[in-house]
Design a protein around this motif. Sequence first.
Motif, PDB file in Angstrom:
ATOM      1  N   PHE A 204      -5.741   5.080   0.174  1.00  0.00           N
ATOM      2  CA  PHE A 204      -5.768   6.315   0.970  1.00  0.00           C
ATOM      3  C   PHE A 204      -6.995   7.147   0.625  1.00  0.00           C
ATOM      4  O   PHE A 204      -7.671   7.683   1.499  1.00  0.00           O
ATOM      5  CB  PHE A 204      -4.498   7.136   0.723  1.00  0.00           C
ATOM      6  CG  PHE A 204      -4.509   8.494   1.379  1.00  0.00           C
ATOM      7  CD1 PHE A 204      -3.910   8.677   2.616  1.00  0.00           C
ATOM      8  CD2 PHE A 204      -5.125   9.587   0.772  1.00  0.00           C
ATOM      9  CE1 PHE A 204      -3.921   9.924   3.231  1.00  0.00           C
ATOM     10  CE2 PHE A 204      -5.141  10.838   1.375  1.00  0.00           C
ATOM     11  CZ  PHE A 204      -4.529  11.008   2.601  1.00  0.00           C
ATOM     12  N   ARG A 205      -7.271   7.268  -0.667  1.00  0.00           N
ATOM     13  CA  ARG A 205      -8.398   8.122  -1.062  1.00  0.00           C
ATOM     14  C   ARG A 205      -9.721   7.566  -0.561  1.00  0.00           C
ATOM     15  O   ARG A 205     -10.625   8.316  -0.228  1.00  0.00           O
ATOM     16  CB  ARG A 205      -8.411   8.316  -2.585  1.00  0.00           C
ATOM     17  CG  ARG A 205      -7.255   9.199  -3.002  1.00  0.00           C
ATOM     18  CD  ARG A 205      -7.271   9.527  -4.467  1.00  0.00           C
ATOM     19  NE  ARG A 205      -5.998  10.144  -4.835  1.00  0.00           N
ATOM     20  CZ  ARG A 205      -5.579  10.295  -6.075  1.00  0.00           C
ATOM     21  NH1 ARG A 205      -6.340   9.891  -7.069  1.00  0.00           N
ATOM     22  NH2 ARG A 205      -4.425  10.852  -6.313  1.00  0.00           N
ATOM     23  N   GLN A 206      -9.808   6.238  -0.492  1.00  0.00           N
ATOM     24  CA  GLN A 206     -10.991   5.624   0.138  1.00  0.00           C
ATOM     25  C   GLN A 206     -10.991   5.977   1.618  1.00  0.00           C
ATOM     26  O   GLN A 206     -11.996   6.409   2.169  1.00  0.00           O
ATOM     27  CB  GLN A 206     -10.886   4.100   0.025  1.00  0.00           C
ATOM     28  CG  GLN A 206     -11.635   3.520  -1.139  1.00  0.00           C
ATOM     29  CD  GLN A 206     -11.495   1.990  -1.133  1.00  0.00           C
ATOM     30  OE1 GLN A 206     -10.640   1.430  -0.444  1.00  0.00           O
ATOM     31  NE2 GLN A 206     -12.332   1.344  -1.897  1.00  0.00           N
ATOM     32  N   VAL A 247       9.797  12.187  -1.398  1.00  0.00           N
ATOM     33  CA  VAL A 247       9.454  11.515  -2.655  1.00  0.00           C
ATOM     34  C   VAL A 247       8.280  10.591  -2.357  1.00  0.00           C
ATOM     35  O   VAL A 247       8.275   9.875  -1.363  1.00  0.00           O
ATOM     36  CB  VAL A 247      10.638  10.683  -3.192  1.00  0.00           C
ATOM     37  CG1 VAL A 247      10.223   9.902  -4.442  1.00  0.00           C
ATOM     38  CG2 VAL A 247      11.834  11.570  -3.496  1.00  0.00           C
ATOM     39  N   LYS A 248       7.314  10.565  -3.271  1.00  0.00           N
ATOM     40  CA  LYS A 248       6.092   9.801  -3.019  1.00  0.00           C
ATOM     41  C   LYS A 248       5.466   9.385  -4.339  1.00  0.00           C
ATOM     42  O   LYS A 248       5.326  10.241  -5.206  1.00  0.00           O
ATOM     43  CB  LYS A 248       5.134  10.712  -2.240  1.00  0.00           C
ATOM     44  CG  LYS A 248       3.800  10.103  -1.930  1.00  0.00           C
ATOM     45  CD  LYS A 248       2.932  11.111  -1.243  1.00  0.00           C
ATOM     46  CE  LYS A 248       1.539  10.523  -1.189  1.00  0.00           C
ATOM     47  NZ  LYS A 248       0.551  11.498  -0.932  1.00  0.00           N
ATOM     48  N   PRO A 249       5.059   8.127  -4.518  1.00  0.00           N
ATOM     49  CA  PRO A 249       5.268   6.963  -3.664  1.00  0.00           C
ATOM     50  C   PRO A 249       6.747   6.593  -3.551  1.00  0.00           C
ATOM     51  O   PRO A 249       7.584   7.257  -4.146  1.00  0.00           O
ATOM     52  CB  PRO A 249       4.493   5.846  -4.386  1.00  0.00           C
ATOM     53  CG  PRO A 249       3.582   6.519  -5.349  1.00  0.00           C
ATOM     54  CD  PRO A 249       4.269   7.797  -5.714  1.00  0.00           C
ATOM     55  N   VAL A 273       3.436   4.420   0.384  1.00  0.00           N
ATOM     56  CA  VAL A 273       2.026   4.838   0.395  1.00  0.00           C
ATOM     57  C   VAL A 273       1.041   3.681   0.564  1.00  0.00           C
ATOM     58  O   VAL A 273       1.413   2.494   0.553  1.00  0.00           O
ATOM     59  CB  VAL A 273       1.657   5.641  -0.873  1.00  0.00           C
ATOM     60  CG1 VAL A 273       2.478   6.910  -0.976  1.00  0.00           C
ATOM     61  CG2 VAL A 273       1.792   4.787  -2.127  1.00  0.00           C
ATOM     62  N   SER A 274      -0.231   4.075   0.664  1.00  0.00           N
ATOM     63  CA  SER A 274      -1.301   3.134   0.976  1.00  0.00           C
ATOM     64  C   SER A 274      -1.343   1.947   0.021  1.00  0.00           C
ATOM     65  O   SER A 274      -1.534   0.803   0.452  1.00  0.00           O
ATOM     66  CB  SER A 274      -2.643   3.865   0.959  1.00  0.00           C
ATOM     67  OG  SER A 274      -2.850   4.516  -0.287  1.00  0.00           O
ATOM     68  N   GLY A 275      -1.155   2.189  -1.272  1.00  0.00           N
ATOM     69  CA  GLY A 275      -1.223   1.093  -2.246  1.00  0.00           C
ATOM     70  C   GLY A 275      -0.089   0.091  -2.053  1.00  0.00           C
ATOM     71  O   GLY A 275      -0.285  -1.121  -2.198  1.00  0.00           O
ATOM     72  N   THR A 312       5.321   5.368   6.861  1.00  0.00           N
ATOM     73  CA  THR A 312       4.788   4.040   6.570  1.00  0.00           C
ATOM     74  C   THR A 312       3.689   3.624   7.543  1.00  0.00           C
ATOM     75  O   THR A 312       3.786   3.865   8.749  1.00  0.00           O
ATOM     76  CB  THR A 312       5.905   2.972   6.580  1.00  0.00           C
ATOM     77  OG1 THR A 312       5.315   1.688   6.344  1.00  0.00           O
ATOM     78  CG2 THR A 312       6.686   2.930   7.889  1.00  0.00           C
ATOM     79  N   TYR A 313       2.640   3.002   6.972  1.00  0.00           N
ATOM     80  CA  TYR A 313       1.544   2.472   7.786  1.00  0.00           C
ATOM     81  C   TYR A 313       2.001   1.249   8.566  1.00  0.00           C
ATOM     82  O   TYR A 313       1.316   0.790   9.470  1.00  0.00           O
ATOM     83  CB  TYR A 313       0.350   2.131   6.884  1.00  0.00           C
ATOM     84  CG  TYR A 313      -0.110   3.347   6.113  1.00  0.00           C
ATOM     85  CD1 TYR A 313      -0.844   4.343   6.748  1.00  0.00           C
ATOM     86  CD2 TYR A 313       0.245   3.534   4.775  1.00  0.00           C
ATOM     87  CE1 TYR A 313      -1.226   5.494   6.076  1.00  0.00           C
ATOM     88  CE2 TYR A 313      -0.133   4.679   4.090  1.00  0.00           C
ATOM     89  CZ  TYR A 313      -0.862   5.656   4.742  1.00  0.00           C
ATOM     90  OH  TYR A 313      -1.219   6.795   4.082  1.00  0.00           O
ATOM     91  N   ALA A 314       3.172   0.735   8.209  1.00  0.00           N
ATOM     92  CA  ALA A 314       3.721  -0.437   8.906  1.00  0.00           C
ATOM     93  C   ALA A 314       4.659  -0.028  10.034  1.00  0.00           C
ATOM     94  O   ALA A 314       5.390  -0.865  10.560  1.00  0.00           O
ATOM     95  CB  ALA A 314       4.450  -1.329   7.906  1.00  0.00           C
TER      96      ALA A 314
HETATM   97  C1  PBG Z   1      -3.369  14.466   0.022  1.00  0.00           C
HETATM   98  C2  PBG Z   1      -2.568  13.232   0.174  1.00  0.00           C
HETATM   99  C3  PBG Z   1      -2.677  12.006  -0.509  1.00  0.00           C
HETATM  100  C4  PBG Z   1      -1.778  11.128   0.109  1.00  0.00           C
HETATM  101  C5  PBG Z   1      -1.127  11.846   1.103  1.00  0.00           C
HETATM  102  N1  PBG Z   1      -1.613  13.149   1.114  1.00  0.00           N
HETATM  103  C6  PBG Z   1      -3.607  11.567  -1.576  1.00  0.00           C
HETATM  104  C7  PBG Z   1      -3.560  12.139  -2.920  1.00  0.00           C
HETATM  105  O1  PBG Z   1      -2.709  12.941  -3.294  1.00  0.00           O
HETATM  106  O2  PBG Z   1      -4.477  11.783  -3.668  1.00  0.00           O
HETATM  107  C8  PBG Z   1      -1.580   9.690  -0.257  1.00  0.00           C
HETATM  108  C9  PBG Z   1      -1.046   8.832   0.836  1.00  0.00           C
HETATM  109  C10 PBG Z   1      -1.165   7.369   0.594  1.00  0.00           C
HETATM  110  O3  PBG Z   1      -1.599   6.885  -0.460  1.00  0.00           O
HETATM  111  O4  PBG Z   1      -0.787   6.641   1.522  1.00  0.00           O
HETATM  112  N2  PBG Z   1      -3.117  15.225  -1.085  1.00  0.00           N
END
Ligand code: PBG
Length: 322
Positions: A204-206, A247-249, A273-275, A312-314
């Motif tokens: 995601f950060r990329q 809740v995340k991830p 999340v993205s990972g 979800t990206y899916a």
């Molecule tokens: C912004 C934010 C992030 C994600 C969602 N909102 C990145 C972070 O906190 O570094 C991550 C989403 C993902 O990894 O799919 N703060």
Amino acid sequence: MLFPDFRARRLREKENFRRMIRETKLSVDDFIYPLFAVEGKGVKSPIESMPGQFHLSCDMLVKTVKQAHELGIPAVMLFGLPDKKDPLGTGAYAKDGIVQKAVKAVKNAVPDIAVITDVCLCQYTDHGHCGMVNKGKIDNDASLDLLAKTALSHAKAGADMVAPSDMMDGRVGEIRQTLDEEGFSGTPIMSYAVKYASAFYGPFRQAAESAPQFGDRKTYQMDPANSLEAIREATMDIEEGADIIMVKPALPYLDIIFRLREEIDLPMAAYNVSGEFAIAKAGGLMGWVDAHKIIMETLLSIKRAGADMILTYAAIEAAKAL
Ligand code: PBG
């Protein structure tokens, strides 16, 4: 009853029986699809570490949202990538900021899909942190006003719900108060209440070009070792006015989802999340696992743990499969 009187396999024998006793079911109603908006026209550029996901200019974004809507997905979550960043993250709350434009475009073209906006500063600040930086530290209280301004600008653009992801203390209360004062008392807040400082955000950060330029996010995101703290974080946000707790991830924190489901009586979201997505896809590309099956099983496990909705990206892939 023990074997041989009881045989667990009896009800596993036929697919019809398996369907009849299935305890958890995924539905398209469970999904929220996160999307990345960029400036420009006709832009649809692939995000390398997230196969099938794209940076989308507003015109292209609308096409993807239409597809999601046609598949029955109830909501999208919008992230913006501004052309310019600065120390105060002004792009986050600009009237013609990228997310504000994306919200308008989507609500115009697909009014029936719910638009949720990610409220944060990290994509918009040149230092890449989620709050204001003061003498090399993240200044909690100085960030609240800007976060509330950001949420308000999203609501004014037409967002159906706002989702603060910055993890500053007190931001849900500040956002609630600002929205109420400005005539948006009907706009719900989905709080990224329980957000861990996780390596699973790498792709995601990329994608969002939002990696912190110094230090890390450990002074504001939660320590992965803690679960009692998850209850405190969720409780604090509920008292400040959150309508949905996230809740995340998701996958490495199923115990937290399960635990919070017992503790809180608000709807709960989990962010796959993205990972989590990238690992499944990469494994599939290597030919080592079946990515689609891994993804469907993961989504099911998140629901089984107790999540009411899953970012979800899916979402598109899963909706097609259901
Ligand atoms: C912004 C934010 C992030 C994600 C969602 N909102 C990145 C972070 O906190 O570094 C991550 C989403 C993902 O990894 O799919 N703060």
